[in-house]
Structure formats: structure tokens, C-alpha cells
Design a protein around this motif. Structure first.
Motif, PDB file in Angstrom:
ATOM      1  N   ARG A  97       0.594  -1.153  -0.151  1.00  0.00           N
ATOM      2  CA  ARG A  97      -0.166   0.043  -0.057  1.00  0.00           C
ATOM      3  C   ARG A  97       0.554   1.351   0.114  1.00  0.00           C
ATOM      4  O   ARG A  97       1.939   1.646   0.436  1.00  0.00           O
ATOM      5  N   ASN A 189       5.117  -4.302   9.167  1.00  0.00           N
ATOM      6  CA  ASN A 189       3.423  -4.068   8.834  1.00  0.00           C
ATOM      7  C   ASN A 189       2.455  -5.531   8.492  1.00  0.00           C
ATOM      8  O   ASN A 189       2.197  -6.096   8.156  1.00  0.00           O
ATOM      9  N   PRO A 190       2.612  -5.674   9.884  1.00  0.00           N
ATOM     10  CA  PRO A 190       1.436  -6.954  10.528  1.00  0.00           C
ATOM     11  C   PRO A 190       0.266  -7.253  10.793  1.00  0.00           C
ATOM     12  O   PRO A 190      -0.135  -5.631   9.633  1.00  0.00           O
ATOM     13  N   TYR A 192      -3.690  -6.822  11.375  1.00  0.00           N
ATOM     14  CA  TYR A 192      -3.833  -6.040  12.509  1.00  0.00           C
ATOM     15  C   TYR A 192      -5.445  -5.475  12.592  1.00  0.00           C
ATOM     16  O   TYR A 192      -6.506  -5.241  13.175  1.00  0.00           O
ATOM     17  N   HIS A 199     -14.724  -3.543   6.619  1.00  0.00           N
ATOM     18  CA  HIS A 199     -14.150  -3.516   5.408  1.00  0.00           C
ATOM     19  C   HIS A 199     -13.143  -4.990   5.119  1.00  0.00           C
ATOM     20  O   HIS A 199     -12.822  -5.063   4.458  1.00  0.00           O
ATOM     21  N   VAL A 205      -9.443  -6.687  -0.304  1.00  0.00           N
ATOM     22  CA  VAL A 205      -8.970  -7.368   0.685  1.00  0.00           C
ATOM     23  C   VAL A 205      -9.451  -8.489   0.446  1.00  0.00           C
ATOM     24  O   VAL A 205      -9.485  -9.650   1.234  1.00  0.00           O
ATOM     25  N   ALA A 212      -2.448 -12.845   6.719  1.00  0.00           N
ATOM     26  CA  ALA A 212      -1.410 -10.954   6.405  1.00  0.00           C
ATOM     27  C   ALA A 212      -2.219  -9.925   6.215  1.00  0.00           C
ATOM     28  O   ALA A 212      -2.428  -8.712   7.018  1.00  0.00           O
ATOM     29  N   LEU A 213      -3.739 -10.338   6.785  1.00  0.00           N
ATOM     30  CA  LEU A 213      -4.636  -8.843   7.483  1.00  0.00           C
ATOM     31  C   LEU A 213      -5.065  -9.206   8.953  1.00  0.00           C
ATOM     32  O   LEU A 213      -5.304  -8.192   9.209  1.00  0.00           O
TER      33      LEU A 213
HETATM   34  N1  GLN Z   1      -3.943  -1.595   5.998  1.00  0.00           N
HETATM   35  C1  GLN Z   1      -4.921  -2.633   5.112  1.00  0.00           C
HETATM   36  C2  GLN Z   1      -6.111  -2.297   5.116  1.00  0.00           C
HETATM   37  O1  GLN Z   1      -6.678  -1.621   5.616  1.00  0.00           O
HETATM   38  C3  GLN Z   1      -4.278  -3.565   6.552  1.00  0.00           C
HETATM   39  C4  GLN Z   1      -2.770  -3.970   5.749  1.00  0.00           C
HETATM   40  C5  GLN Z   1      -2.409  -5.185   6.985  1.00  0.00           C
HETATM   41  O2  GLN Z   1      -3.357  -5.829   8.246  1.00  0.00           O
HETATM   42  N2  GLN Z   1      -1.448  -4.856   7.585  1.00  0.00           N
HETATM   43  O3  GLN Z   1      -6.665  -3.125   4.020  1.00  0.00           O
END
Ligand code: GLN
Length: 288
Positions: A97, A189-190, A192, A199, A205, A212-213
């Protein structure tokens, strides 16, 4: 059947994407058309009347069908630019991103002029490690990912870009770097996002791997795990920088403060949202 020219193809494709509710319709249509033609975007402006070959027409329609189903452009073309590096991407990893470039900027700020080592946890395509390695030839970077496919992809990206001071190891968080000594900088960037976050069911996504998310404990579990263990891998005065969700700044700062990090702060992304929290590790107060 007569085949359409570039301009016509672009117009029809933009219309179809708009009708499917895709906001970036014109951009997406031109990216896909250029991918089929293997030409830069300027080609469309220079040769609007050029007619597609039958094969190009078929290929373009096939890519359009995937985009209409919502598949991210980066997975369709297999590429995404990050920090001006053309990275290969695959559905095993998160698509890099633009906001994560903020993490790179902040990390560069903390990297001094003396040689050292940096660690990128959950590296995916290798985006962060490779961006930092490209800017800091005096540093050596290790990227870790639990997915072997991601390590293969990231290594391929390093080779393709001719970046020699980054290597990639497969394993869970700190496991593969147990014998690598201490690092001046650790970045991540774990995952999170909370598993119930609405979302997760819209946009790109949907096609990205949950690994990864999504993280447990309202999305904070991995941020906490990294902050806790990083103290055993940071050199005295070393920095930890983690990307997180826009509503997780305060909680992430608290995690770092509770674990004894100093100079803890949260920085904003390019949209002005809390995005990266950092803290400095002082001393070697080994911890549980
Ligand atoms: N920022 C990303 C999003 O909201 C998520 C990235 C992450 O989980 N590391 O789509």
C-alpha cells in the motif's frame, strides 16, 4: 467481426467497469490494456487509432472479466510499484500500500550512517525490506515471512531489482533470526484487522490472504507479540516501528510504553490518519 482500436477498447472497458461499480474504471482499463500490449501508458495516447490483434482482444477481455469480478489489479498484472520499485506480487501476499511508504520514510529517519542490520517481520513481497535496502547500502536487511511462497517471491524481487543487501527467511516472526544477533531497526506491517471488521468484505482485501490481514484480540495480537519479543532482538538504542490501523494508535503506544520502550510516538499516513507507532529500546533489560 472487426476488431476495436485502442481508444474504442478503452472507452468500452471503462464503461463496463463503471457499470460494475469500480471507481477507478478508466485507470484500471488503461492499466489492463497496457499490460496486454506490454506497453507504457503513454502508448495509448500516442496510438489511439491502432487496432488490437485478435489475440490481444481475447486477452484483454479475459483480464477485464477478472477485474469485473473484483480481483485486484495488482494480482491480475502480477505487479505493484512501491517506493518506485516494480515489485512482483501474488495472492500469497498483501498488495503493498502507498501508506506503508510512510513506514519506510520514518524508518529511514532512524537509520544512522554507521553500518548495521534491519529486520522486516511479515515481509510479504519484501516491499519494506527492499525499499530500505535500496536506500541504505550500508545496512543489511532480513525479511521474515511465515509463508514460504512469500520468501520465494521476495527473493525473486530482490534479484530482479539487483538488491544485494536484503535476504529472506521463512518462519514465524523472530524464530528464523534467533542466531542473527541484534538489529538497529525492526519494522513490521503485521496483520492488524479485527476478524469482524466490515472492511474485510469489500474491495481488494477480499482477495488478499487473511494471514496477512487479520489478527486476534481486536487486531492487536501480532502488534503485541512483535513489541514484546523485539526487546530481545534490538540493539541498545535500536528502534521498533510498526504499522497499524487508523484507530489503533493509542493502544499501540500503550503496548510499547508498557513494555518499556522510550520516545514512543504515533505518526500519520498521507491521509492524516494514525498509521505508524515507534519506540526506542534502551538497555538490555531482558524480559518475559
Ligand atoms: N492497511 C491495510 C488495509 O486496511 C491492512 C494491512 C494490514 O493488515 N497489515 O487494507
Amino acid at each position: 467481426m472487426s476488431l476495436p482500436c485502442l481508444q474504442e477498447s478503452l472507452n468500452t472497458a471503462t464503461q463496463r467497469l463503471l457499470e460494475s461499480g469500480i471507481d477507478s474504471a478508466k485507470l484500471d482499463a488503461s492499466v489492463l490494456l497496457c499490460h496486454v500490449l506490454q506497453k507504457p501508458r503513454s502508448y495509448l495516447l500516442t496510438w489511439p487509432e491502432k487496432v488490437l490483434t485478435e489475440a490481444q482482444y481475447q486477452d484483454f477481455n479475459a483480464l477485464m472479466a477478472r477485474r469485473i469480478k473484483g480481483e485486484p489489479i495488482a494480482y491480475i498484472t502480477g505487479e505493484r510499484e512501491f517506493w518506485s520499485l516494480a515489485l512482483n506480487v501474488s495472492p500469497t501476499t498483501l498488495i503493498p500500500r502507498p501508506d506503508t511508504e510512510r513506514l519506510v520514510e520514518l524508518a529511514l529517519d532512524k537509520i544512522g550512517s554507521t553500518p548495521g542490520k534491519g529486520l522486516d517481520l511479515g515481509t510479504g513481497t519484501g516491499a519494506i525490506a527492499l525499499a530500505l535496502a535500496s536506500e541504505c547500502p550500508h545496512f543489511e536487511f532480513i525479511g521474515v515471512d511465515i509463508q514460504d511462497d512469500a520468501c520465494v517471491l521476495a527473493t525473486g524481487n530482490a534479484n530482479k531489482l539487483g538488491i544485494k543487501n536484503a535476504r529472506f527467511l521463512q518462519g514465524s516472526w523472530f524464530d528464523p533470526v534467533a542466531d542473527e544477533g541484534r538489529f538497529q531497526i525492526i519494522v513490521s506491517n503485521p496483520p492488524y484487522i479485527d476478524e469482524h471488521d466490515p472492511h474485510l468484505v469489500v474491495g481488494d482485501v477480499r482477495f488478499e490472504p487473511d494471514s496477512a490481514l487479520v489478527a486476534a484480540d481486536n487486531g492487536l495480537a501480532d502488534l503485541r507479540h512483535i513489541a514484546k519479543h523485539a526487546r530481545n532482538y534490538l540493539a541498545d538504542g535500536g528502534w521498533l516501528l510498526m504499522e497499524h490501523g487508523f484507530e489503533q494508535g493509542e493502544q499501540t503506544r500503550q503496548i510499547l510504553l508498557d513494555m518499556g520502550y522510550q520516545l514512543v510516538s504515533t505518526e500519520q499516513d498521507y491521509a492524516g490518519q494514525d498509521r505508524v507507532t515507534l519506540g526506542q529500546f534502551k538497555g538490555r533489560n531482558e524480559c518475559t
